[in-house]
Motif scaffolding. Sequence first.
Motif, PDB file in Angstrom:
ATOM      1  N   GLN A  76       0.846  -1.189   0.000  1.00 52.11           N
ATOM      2  CA  GLN A  76       0.000   0.000   0.000  1.00 52.11           C
ATOM      3  C   GLN A  76       0.882   1.240   0.000  1.00 52.11           C
ATOM      4  O   GLN A  76       1.805   1.360   0.810  1.00 52.11           O
ATOM      5  CB  GLN A  76      -0.913  -0.007   1.243  1.00 52.11           C
ATOM      6  CG  GLN A  76      -1.802   1.204   1.361  1.00 52.11           C
ATOM      7  CD  GLN A  76      -2.656   1.148   2.627  1.00 52.11           C
ATOM      8  OE1 GLN A  76      -2.866   0.080   3.190  1.00 52.11           O
ATOM      9  NE2 GLN A  76      -3.136   2.299   3.068  1.00 52.11           N
ATOM     10  N   GLU A  77       0.587   2.173  -0.886  1.00 52.92           N
ATOM     11  CA  GLU A  77       1.370   3.400  -0.983  1.00 52.92           C
ATOM     12  C   GLU A  77       0.674   4.508  -0.220  1.00 52.92           C
ATOM     13  O   GLU A  77      -0.527   4.743  -0.375  1.00 52.92           O
ATOM     14  CB  GLU A  77       1.548   3.806  -2.442  1.00 52.92           C
ATOM     15  CG  GLU A  77       2.484   4.987  -2.636  1.00 52.92           C
ATOM     16  CD  GLU A  77       2.688   5.305  -4.103  1.00 52.92           C
ATOM     17  OE1 GLU A  77       3.687   5.972  -4.418  1.00 52.92           O
ATOM     18  OE2 GLU A  77       1.845   4.897  -4.929  1.00 52.92           O
ATOM     19  N   THR A  78       1.412   5.159   0.655  1.00 55.94           N
ATOM     20  CA  THR A  78       0.897   6.313   1.395  1.00 55.94           C
ATOM     21  C   THR A  78       1.830   7.492   1.138  1.00 55.94           C
ATOM     22  O   THR A  78       2.666   7.437   0.246  1.00 55.94           O
ATOM     23  CB  THR A  78       0.826   6.003   2.905  1.00 55.94           C
ATOM     24  OG1 THR A  78       2.145   5.761   3.392  1.00 55.94           O
ATOM     25  CG2 THR A  78      -0.043   4.779   3.171  1.00 55.94           C
ATOM     26  N   ARG A  79       1.709   8.532   1.908  1.00 53.74           N
ATOM     27  CA  ARG A  79       2.539   9.711   1.696  1.00 53.74           C
ATOM     28  C   ARG A  79       4.014   9.403   1.969  1.00 53.74           C
ATOM     29  O   ARG A  79       4.420   9.250   3.110  1.00 53.74           O
ATOM     30  CB  ARG A  79       2.087  10.841   2.619  1.00 53.74           C
ATOM     31  CG  ARG A  79       0.715  11.399   2.307  1.00 53.74           C
ATOM     32  CD  ARG A  79       0.399  12.551   3.239  1.00 53.74           C
ATOM     33  NE  ARG A  79      -0.924  13.116   2.965  1.00 53.74           N
ATOM     34  CZ  ARG A  79      -1.476  14.116   3.670  1.00 53.74           C
ATOM     35  NH1 ARG A  79      -0.787  14.651   4.677  1.00 53.74           N
ATOM     36  NH2 ARG A  79      -2.672  14.566   3.369  1.00 53.74           N
ATOM     37  N   ARG A  95       5.679   6.801   1.641  1.00 56.09           N
ATOM     38  CA  ARG A  95       5.983   5.474   2.182  1.00 56.09           C
ATOM     39  C   ARG A  95       5.325   4.403   1.330  1.00 56.09           C
ATOM     40  O   ARG A  95       4.321   4.630   0.666  1.00 56.09           O
ATOM     41  CB  ARG A  95       5.471   5.324   3.616  1.00 56.09           C
ATOM     42  CG  ARG A  95       6.123   6.236   4.630  1.00 56.09           C
ATOM     43  CD  ARG A  95       5.635   5.899   6.036  1.00 56.09           C
ATOM     44  NE  ARG A  95       4.179   5.991   6.134  1.00 56.09           N
ATOM     45  CZ  ARG A  95       3.461   5.523   7.151  1.00 56.09           C
ATOM     46  NH1 ARG A  95       4.074   4.891   8.153  1.00 56.09           N
ATOM     47  NH2 ARG A  95       2.151   5.661   7.187  1.00 56.09           N
ATOM     48  N   LEU A 151       4.023   0.570   2.177  1.00 55.06           N
ATOM     49  CA  LEU A 151       3.817  -0.420   3.229  1.00 55.06           C
ATOM     50  C   LEU A 151       3.785  -1.811   2.632  1.00 55.06           C
ATOM     51  O   LEU A 151       3.117  -2.060   1.622  1.00 55.06           O
ATOM     52  CB  LEU A 151       2.499  -0.146   3.967  1.00 55.06           C
ATOM     53  CG  LEU A 151       2.339   1.227   4.624  1.00 55.06           C
ATOM     54  CD1 LEU A 151       0.977   1.319   5.309  1.00 55.06           C
ATOM     55  CD2 LEU A 151       3.451   1.480   5.618  1.00 55.06           C
TER      56      LEU A 151
END
Length: 320
Positions: free
Chosen positions: A301-304, A306, A308
Amino acid sequence: MTDEHGLNETVKLQAAHWLARQRSNLRTEADARNFQAWLAEDQAHGEAFEALTAVWDVAGSYSRDMRAGAAPSPASSSRRAVMAGLVAAPVAVGAGYMALLRPAEASTYATKVGEQQAIDLPDNSRALLDTNSRIDVLFNRDSRIVTLRYGRANFTVVSDRSRPFVVKAAEGRIIADTSNFDVRCDGQNSFVMVFSGQASVNLNNEVLRLAPGERVALMGRTIAAIDRPRPAAAGAWHSGRTVFENIRLSEAVAEMNRYSAVGLEIQGRDLLEKHISGVYRNGDSVAFANTVAVLTGAKIQETRGRVLLIASDGQPLTKK
């Protein structure tokens, strides 16, 4: 006895002897070898020699006219006075040369996260600076000193037997002549890998000589391990790659994070303990995450800023 700067009087006198010998036109190959051996014996030897060299430089430009009967120049006369004072009055050495001593000017090179830099050093040696790394370079007529403050660097050293090539990293000192080697500095720990030639590692007044293919890990003031990794794997970073050979995923993620502002994170204890192998391009966190997802079945999962890696079924992240 030591002065307020922690320098031993006997060591300072030895350093004065070697400085005078290094300046002499009667210097021999045996002198060069003995000088390097003296430097390797104790870190304090190099520090005392650097201090005296600075005094010499402060006294004025060095005259190379050593012909018999030649009148000494004012600069050489003042230097002789400095050296005479150092040898004849040991008690005054500390106050005398520390009063003259000025901070040495060094060239500094540094890289940001994701950068590498090739550096031509003043003696035609070369340094390759890895991501997020810094070196200070101080060369003069008598010594070649590089201080690795943090990060990693590769050095290709040209021969100069009158000036040992010294790399300082954490608690260790690496002394080399014609050679190619890596040095990595992580806080108080350092790692040295020799690819060609030979290098000596000085730690706690003990000298360890490394042959091609050998790597040593220094943990603080302790030699923690010596091994022989595959040179092609250990040196892959020279060409922008990282090779993992059956290492824990947590270790691989930590290494990949050195090269990218996009941080990889692992969620799930089982995923932390999984092992991974392969060749990966430094800085490409998304491609690495895709590969991990395929190999382990992890969800990503792509976040700001980062990416995951989650220990569950999922599809690889599509690189945009």
